[in-house]
Design an enzyme around this catalytic site. Sequence first.
Site, PDB file in Angstrom:
ATOM      1  N   GLY A 105       0.828  -1.211   0.000  1.00  0.00           N
ATOM      2  CA  GLY A 105       0.000   0.000   0.000  1.00  0.00           C
ATOM      3  C   GLY A 105       0.855   1.250   0.000  1.00  0.00           C
ATOM      4  N   SER A 179      -3.408   9.039   8.400  1.00  0.00           N
ATOM      5  CA  SER A 179      -2.643   8.196   7.470  1.00  0.00           C
ATOM      6  C   SER A 179      -1.438   8.946   6.929  1.00  0.00           C
ATOM      7  CB  SER A 179      -3.535   7.748   6.307  1.00  0.00           C
ATOM      8  OG  SER A 179      -2.726   7.238   5.258  1.00  0.00           O
ATOM      9  N   ASP A 332       1.147  -0.483  13.053  1.00  0.00           N
ATOM     10  CA  ASP A 332       1.503  -1.799  12.494  1.00  0.00           C
ATOM     11  C   ASP A 332       1.848  -2.820  13.575  1.00  0.00           C
ATOM     12  OD1 ASP A 332       1.115  -0.854   9.932  1.00  0.00           O
ATOM     13  OD2 ASP A 332       3.218  -0.273   9.674  1.00  0.00           O
TER      14      ASP A 332
HETATM   15  C1  S3P Z   1       3.140   3.803   6.276  1.00  0.00           C
HETATM   16  C2  S3P Z   1       2.016   4.296   6.876  1.00  0.00           C
HETATM   17  C3  S3P Z   1       1.039   3.454   7.591  1.00  0.00           C
HETATM   18  C4  S3P Z   1       1.599   2.068   7.897  1.00  0.00           C
HETATM   19  C5  S3P Z   1       2.342   1.481   6.731  1.00  0.00           C
HETATM   20  C6  S3P Z   1       3.500   2.370   6.338  1.00  0.00           C
HETATM   21  C7  S3P Z   1       4.035   4.740   5.577  1.00  0.00           C
HETATM   22  O1  S3P Z   1      -0.110   3.300   6.784  1.00  0.00           O
HETATM   23  O2  S3P Z   1       0.557   1.203   8.294  1.00  0.00           O
HETATM   24  O3  S3P Z   1       2.854   0.192   7.050  1.00  0.00           O
HETATM   25  O4  S3P Z   1       5.199   4.354   5.262  1.00  0.00           O
HETATM   26  O5  S3P Z   1       3.631   5.888   5.323  1.00  0.00           O
HETATM   27  P1  S3P Z   1      -1.305   4.401   6.750  1.00  0.00           P
HETATM   28  O6  S3P Z   1      -0.800   5.639   6.148  1.00  0.00           O
HETATM   29  O7  S3P Z   1      -2.373   3.753   5.905  1.00  0.00           O
HETATM   30  O8  S3P Z   1      -1.720   4.545   8.185  1.00  0.00           O
END
Ligand code: S3P
Length: 451
Positions: A105, A179, A332
Amino acid sequence: MTPDPGSHAVTRPVTARRSGPLRGQIRAPGDKSVSHRALIFGLLACGTTEIAGLLEGADVLATARACAALGAKVDRLGEGRWRVEGVGVGALLAPTDTLDFGNSGTGARLMMGVVAGHPVTARFDGDASLRKRPMKRVLDPLALVGARVLESAEGGRLPLVLQGAREPLPVTYETPVPSAQVKSAVLLAGLAAPGETTVIEREATRDHTESMLAYFGADVRVVPEGAHGRRITLIGRPELRPAPVRVPADPSSAAFPLVAALLLKGSKLAIEGVMANPLRNGLVVTLREMGARIEVLDERREGGELVEDLVVQFSELAGVEVPAERAPSMIDEYPILAVAAANARGVTRMRGLSELKVKESDRLAAVADMLRAAGVEAQIEGDDLIVEGKGPGGVPGGGTVVTHMDHRIAMSGLVLGLATDAGMAVDDVAFIATSFPDFLPLMAGLGAEIG
Ligand code: S3P
């Protein structure tokens, strides 16, 4: 260019059994968030960025390939050592093939921000897990910048085709969910827009994008907003200067051997160079409240981040209440915290976990199912998770953990099994390669019985 991110086609079930003390000294792999950003900033800087300690997990390798597809020259020089020759903000090439982010993601959403600010069109895709995850949370603000979704699966999900803006607009955007990925996508799009792009977040989330923007020479201001939030303002169209990046060890990966050492009698484990950014260290704060013996040996700055060496010893843990405001600093880490809670005396209530439902799996449901499979009572009440601790060594085990293509559920299930009499089977460990490729040999080297 880069090693292949590897295939997850082969599922690998394994079992973790009650183990003796874990002893030794380790370094966790490079931080996943910083690794993605190091490559992306390398792409957007004009010239050569050298990276040391890069996480060579499948998620980050997918981002490296996307950077190459958008015009960077990306080379692996040695273990964790990478060189990126960037094109500069405004000068991306249109990719000829689909950008495939696999399970990641972070890679997909951050790169949507990059593409949104450039006059290129790119097709984004990922694996079955990533195809289920919400993308509208980044596509909505990127539409304000001027990007257009030309095609997508239902609800704006992957696979999708994103057309970047010819003349990106600077925006002021308040993130509706806490986020870092949404915040980062807007800031990365704002790099190519004239004037000020501002992101307001009600609850502060990991700040690696802001730090790296400043480190690469952009003009970025961060001020507090409300009780827990921040307002980040970026002046667009900077010339990003390449800068060497040294990636600290990932606290989200260190969490697994750390909790394993807390649960197994007689353990003593040293973990080196773990990132101690206050927006990432909610797990250590919570474990200490539960009675964990975690000693900090040397706190220092490395490559702009606070890092520390930790010494962890077996500890008798007690249940606690974890406040919702702490969630962004350990988002996480709830699966592995739930494993610690199962081995604590008394009840642990973790509040405000709605974001867990949209991770690599629905982690709220997956964690509750994992604990129940081990004979532990776990309830979901609204967005809260309540775990009835069995006390040290008291989890019966004997079940199977269903991982749902989620690396953190797989590693949590294995750590859970190490402290049970009957052991725990985990249906598929292949996805551990997304974030912690050496997890199994590293744990075996410490004395864990997994196989
Ligand atoms: C991350 C943000 C978090 C985290 C992901 C890494 C990042 O997600 O859960 O493992 O590197 O910006 P969200 O932005 O969806 O909270």
